[in-house]
Write a protein that holds these residues in place. Structure first.
Motif, PDB file in Angstrom:
ATOM      1  N   ARG A 144       0.849  -1.175   0.000  1.00 13.81           N
ATOM      2  CA  ARG A 144       0.000   0.000   0.000  1.00 13.81           C
ATOM      3  C   ARG A 144       0.881   1.219   0.000  1.00 13.81           C
ATOM      4  O   ARG A 144       1.914   1.228   0.655  1.00 13.81           O
ATOM      5  CB  ARG A 144      -0.884  -0.008   1.245  1.00 13.81           C
ATOM      6  N   ASN A 184      -0.343  10.561   5.068  1.00 16.38           N
ATOM      7  CA  ASN A 184      -0.628   9.524   6.059  1.00 16.38           C
ATOM      8  C   ASN A 184       0.259   9.686   7.291  1.00 16.38           C
ATOM      9  O   ASN A 184      -0.212   9.590   8.420  1.00 16.38           O
ATOM     10  CB  ASN A 184      -0.398   8.130   5.475  1.00 16.38           C
ATOM     11  N   LEU A 193      -1.039  10.530  11.073  1.00  8.98           N
ATOM     12  CA  LEU A 193      -0.751   9.626  12.190  1.00  8.98           C
ATOM     13  C   LEU A 193      -0.054  10.370  13.317  1.00  8.98           C
ATOM     14  O   LEU A 193      -0.423  10.248  14.486  1.00  8.98           O
ATOM     15  CB  LEU A 193       0.130   8.462  11.725  1.00  8.98           C
ATOM     16  N   PRO A 229      -8.603  10.684   8.738  1.00  7.95           N
ATOM     17  CA  PRO A 229      -7.203  10.619   8.285  1.00  7.95           C
ATOM     18  C   PRO A 229      -6.362   9.687   9.152  1.00  7.95           C
ATOM     19  O   PRO A 229      -5.489   8.985   8.638  1.00  7.95           O
ATOM     20  CB  PRO A 229      -6.706  12.059   8.421  1.00  7.95           C
ATOM     21  N   TYR A 240      -7.271   6.147   8.267  1.00  2.23           N
ATOM     22  CA  TYR A 240      -6.780   5.915   6.905  1.00  2.23           C
ATOM     23  C   TYR A 240      -5.272   5.669   6.930  1.00  2.23           C
ATOM     24  O   TYR A 240      -4.773   4.725   6.312  1.00  2.23           O
ATOM     25  CB  TYR A 240      -7.124   7.149   6.072  1.00  2.23           C
ATOM     26  N   GLY A 241      -4.566   6.499   7.688  1.00  6.53           N
ATOM     27  CA  GLY A 241      -3.120   6.320   7.822  1.00  6.53           C
ATOM     28  C   GLY A 241      -2.791   4.971   8.454  1.00  6.53           C
ATOM     29  O   GLY A 241      -1.879   4.271   8.003  1.00  6.53           O
ATOM     30  N   MET A 242      -3.568   4.589   9.489  1.00  5.64           N
ATOM     31  CA  MET A 242      -3.328   3.308  10.158  1.00  5.64           C
ATOM     32  C   MET A 242      -3.516   2.140   9.202  1.00  5.64           C
ATOM     33  O   MET A 242      -2.735   1.191   9.196  1.00  5.64           O
ATOM     34  CB  MET A 242      -4.296   3.140  11.333  1.00  5.64           C
ATOM     35  N   ALA A 243      -4.561   2.219   8.378  1.00  8.64           N
ATOM     36  CA  ALA A 243      -4.866   1.116   7.467  1.00  8.64           C
ATOM     37  C   ALA A 243      -3.797   0.976   6.381  1.00  8.64           C
ATOM     38  O   ALA A 243      -3.695  -0.070   5.751  1.00  8.64           O
ATOM     39  CB  ALA A 243      -6.236   1.338   6.837  1.00  8.64           C
ATOM     40  N   ARG A 244      -3.023   2.040   6.155  1.00  7.09           N
ATOM     41  CA  ARG A 244      -2.040   1.989   5.079  1.00  7.09           C
ATOM     42  C   ARG A 244      -0.636   1.602   5.558  1.00  7.09           C
ATOM     43  O   ARG A 244       0.287   1.541   4.751  1.00  7.09           O
ATOM     44  CB  ARG A 244      -1.977   3.341   4.359  1.00  7.09           C
ATOM     45  N   THR A 245      -0.492   1.382   6.859  1.00  4.31           N
ATOM     46  CA  THR A 245       0.827   0.943   7.324  1.00  4.31           C
ATOM     47  C   THR A 245       0.933  -0.576   7.173  1.00  4.31           C
ATOM     48  O   THR A 245      -0.053  -1.254   6.915  1.00  4.31           O
ATOM     49  CB  THR A 245       1.040   1.317   8.804  1.00  4.31           C
ATOM     50  N   LEU A 292     -11.780   0.178   6.639  1.00  5.44           N
ATOM     51  CA  LEU A 292     -10.704   0.498   5.688  1.00  5.44           C
ATOM     52  C   LEU A 292      -9.696  -0.638   5.585  1.00  5.44           C
ATOM     53  O   LEU A 292      -9.169  -0.930   4.513  1.00  5.44           O
ATOM     54  CB  LEU A 292      -9.979   1.778   6.121  1.00  5.44           C
ATOM     55  N   GLU A 293      -9.464  -1.300   6.739  1.00  7.59           N
ATOM     56  CA  GLU A 293      -8.455  -2.350   6.767  1.00  7.59           C
ATOM     57  C   GLU A 293      -8.880  -3.545   5.927  1.00  7.59           C
ATOM     58  O   GLU A 293      -8.043  -4.209   5.315  1.00  7.59           O
ATOM     59  CB  GLU A 293      -8.230  -2.742   8.234  1.00  7.59           C
ATOM     60  N   MET A 302     -10.584  -3.417   3.307  1.00  2.00           N
ATOM     61  CA  MET A 302     -10.798  -3.031   1.911  1.00  2.00           C
ATOM     62  C   MET A 302      -9.831  -3.748   0.974  1.00  2.00           C
ATOM     63  O   MET A 302      -8.658  -3.897   1.269  1.00  2.00           O
ATOM     64  CB  MET A 302     -10.623  -1.528   1.785  1.00  2.00           C
ATOM     65  N   GLU A 305      -7.470  -3.805  -1.828  1.00  2.00           N
ATOM     66  CA  GLU A 305      -6.650  -2.774  -2.462  1.00  2.00           C
ATOM     67  C   GLU A 305      -6.719  -2.842  -3.992  1.00  2.00           C
ATOM     68  O   GLU A 305      -6.535  -1.843  -4.681  1.00  2.00           O
ATOM     69  CB  GLU A 305      -5.202  -2.931  -1.982  1.00  2.00           C
ATOM     70  N   GLU A 361      -6.619  -0.121  -7.426  1.00  6.35           N
ATOM     71  CA  GLU A 361      -5.765  -0.287  -8.599  1.00  6.35           C
ATOM     72  C   GLU A 361      -6.598  -0.311  -9.866  1.00  6.35           C
ATOM     73  O   GLU A 361      -6.265   0.328 -10.865  1.00  6.35           O
ATOM     74  CB  GLU A 361      -5.010  -1.616  -8.497  1.00  6.35           C
ATOM     75  N   ARG A 402      -5.843   9.652  -8.483  1.00 10.16           N
ATOM     76  CA  ARG A 402      -5.764   9.115  -7.125  1.00 10.16           C
ATOM     77  C   ARG A 402      -6.872   9.690  -6.229  1.00 10.16           C
ATOM     78  O   ARG A 402      -7.499   8.989  -5.451  1.00 10.16           O
ATOM     79  CB  ARG A 402      -4.396   9.474  -6.544  1.00 10.16           C
TER      80      ARG A 402
END
Lengths: 266, 300
Positions: free
Chosen positions: A3, A9, A13, B102, B105-110, B190-191, B193, B195, B199, B208
């Motif tokens: 991701r 992000n 955070l 946010p 969202y940030g957490m789900a993208r780590t 979100l987690e 989801m 990905e 794409e 985006r």
């Protein structure tokens, strides 16, 4: 696939966690302040912790709160696990909608309403208020949290294991204690801890339902806080935060180790 | 013991407990809201007297009236408290959403390893005493508090800002206290989801940003709705935050109920406030329950 982790992000955070943790950090740091003026730093000292240990009224309240929380957590876990079982396993029965309504409503019900209604009922029934009534009140809302936590685990539970035990001659109660309970145990423990902290933390419902001789710690803290900020309250808060943090970290480490060993066994 | 009886007992115990300690108390609140204030112990009339038989019961019902509710509509204090609760709860919910999204969202993208740490960091304050977290803000927001000292030091302001005892302090308190309730449901949607959907959208020519609007956001809606309910409903009846941070000028329903009950000892009016608040919250509560049940069905 990976991701994309953007600067946006990272910033959200950082800011988000700063917002969540800065107030707590400031509170903890100033519990070690020499000065009585909470906002002026006058050197490191643990004297407020010492003073707290001399404060018998606080210690008494802490003892009351601990007893209430232990009784609440145990009662709420038993009732909540039963309720979760009913929600997930009992299928349709008359009054099911009302039942699930009574399980979910206390999760969001404003505390003033729950507290007032329970108090008025205790009075109408002529029950003397004290530690016991606080336990009854806390159990009622805490069991609903336990039910939600346990039922989410029961939903994903492989029922055939239980059926196998029954086929092999277990009584339903045996099957529950030797098959189901060990599998749902983590969520039951999590439910117990949740009920424990909810009870430990509650001010509003306890204020309504308590009686003479059963002043809980939140009630005591609340009346002290109304008089202003004091380093002694900071010290007390720090101790409570440390206890909770240790508990949460321990539970999540146990959970993680279990997940790893389960993954290794497969 | 037959399976039918066993099932009956299993259902009855938690059911009866909730009927007795959750539902029955509301009926008593309803009854007292229809009673009159009296200088007595308990401070309301009439009392149900079974010793007089049917006459006592009918006498009891004939003395119930809507006086307390009429009182609520006549005194602007209560309407103001209601409107102000509605305003504060709504604005706080929106603010919490703006901060939580946010973050979730940030957490789900780590990466997976970081995620469990971040989830724990969100849950930790939720387990920490509510009262203590509100107390922490008093030290920050008051006139000689950290925020004012910091702003004075930077030279941005020349005299302390009055934040304590204003609605602003209440917004901050509610957003801070209820933030985990907003972050966690959004994060969990979100987690999960897929990905590859994003794409696909980008492959098909989405930018985006428009992929975010057209794919990510709609998929997060169940989490957003659940989070909003979890913040809005309890915030409407919040007592501790407006009492400790809002001062005497900030009116809210929960605080009004508390004052009527503990300071004015007007139990019928306090009960009437509770009934009004409950009537208002019934609709969001039912919607919330439907949402939870739907999620449980989906998880099965």
């Amino acid at each position: 696939m990976t991701r994309k982790f953007t600067w946006f992000n990272a910033t959200s955070l950082t800011l988000g966690f700063a917002f969540l943790y800065l107030p707590i950090i400031i509170l903890v740091v100033y519990s070690f302040n020499e000065s009585k003026l909470v906002t002026v730093w006058a050197g490191f000292s643990t004297k407020w912790y010492g003073e707290l240990m001399q404060n018998t009224a606080m210690l008494d309240a802490a003892w009351v709160t601990l007893r209430v929380a232990l009784m609440t957590a145990t009662l709420a876990t038993i009732l909540g696990t039963m309720a979760a079982y009913v929600l997930v396993r009992s299928g349709r029965f008359r009054g099911r909608t009302l039942f699930s309504g009574m399980i979910y409503a206390p999760l969001v019900m404003p505390e003033v309403i729950t507290g007032l209604s329970l108090l008025l009922m205790f009075i109408a029934m002529g029950i003397d208020r004290g530690l016991f009534t606080v336990v009854l009140a806390h159990t009622t809302f805490a069991m609903c949290y336990v039910a939600v936590v346990v039922s989410s685990r029961l939903v994903s539970f492989d029922r055939s294991l239980e059926e196998a035990a029954l086929d092999l001659g277990c009584t339903p109660l045996d099957a529950f204690f030797s098959v189901t309970l060990p599998i749902i145990a983590p969520s039951v423990i999590a439910g117990w801890l949740l009920a424990f902290t909810l009870s430990l933390d509650d001010l509003v419902i306890a204020s309504f339902t308590t009686g003479p001789g059963a002043t809980t710690l939140p009630i005591k803290i609340y009346s002290a806080v109304r008089l202003g900020v004091s380093p002694e309250i900071n010290a007390l808060s720090t101790i409570l935060i440390a206890i909770v943090a240790t508990g949460v970290v321990t539970v999540s480490l146990i959970e993680k180790r279990r997940a790893i060993s389960e993954a290794g066994a497969k | 013991m037959g399976p039918g009886l066993r099932r009956f007992i299993l259902i009855s115990i938690p059911y009866l407990w909730l009927l007795l300690f959750f539902l029955a108390p509301f009926l008593i609140v309803l009854k007292i809201s229809l009673s009159d204030t009296a200088i007595a112990q308990p401070p309301y009339l009439p009392l149900l007297d079974f010793s007089k038989g049917v006459a006592g019961i009918s006498d009891f019902f004939s003395k119930l009236d809507f006086e307390s509710f009429v009182w609520l509509t006549e005194d602007s204090l209560y309407t103001n408290a209601f409107l102000s609760s509605l305003k504060i709860a709504s604005i706080s919910t929106v603010l919490a959403l703006l901060i939580a999204f946010p973050l979730a969202y940030g957490m789900a993208r780590t990466s997976d390893r970081w995620r469990s740490l971040f989830v724990m960091l969100v849950i930790l304050p939720f387990w920490t005493s509510f009262l203590i977290r509100v107390y922490a803000w008093i030290g920050i927001l008051r006139n000689e508090g950290f925020l004012n000292q910091f702003l004075l030091w930077t030279g941005l302001i020349s005299e302390p800002l009055q934040i304590m005892n204003t609605p602003t302090a209440v917004y901050i308190g509610i957003v801070y206290s209820y933030l985990p309730f907003m972050v966690l449901p959004i994060y969990s949607t979100l987690e999960k989801m897929d990905e590859s959907l994003l794409e696909a959208a980008i492959d098909l020519g989405c930018s985006r940003l428009s992929a975010f609007w057209l794919v990510t956001l709609p998929l997060a809606v169940p989490g957003i709705i659940a989070g909003c309910f979890l913040v809005f409903i309890p915030a409407m009846g919040e007592f501790v935050i407006p009492d400790l941070l809002g001062g005497s000028t900030t009116l809210m329903m929960g605080k009004t109920l508390w004052t009527e009950f503990f300071s004015n000892r007007d139990w019928p009016v306090a009960s009437a406030v509770a009934i009004m608040l409950l009537l208002f919250l019934v609709v969001p509560m039912v919607l919330f329950q439907r949402q939870l049940e739907r999620q449980q069905e989906a998880g099965r």
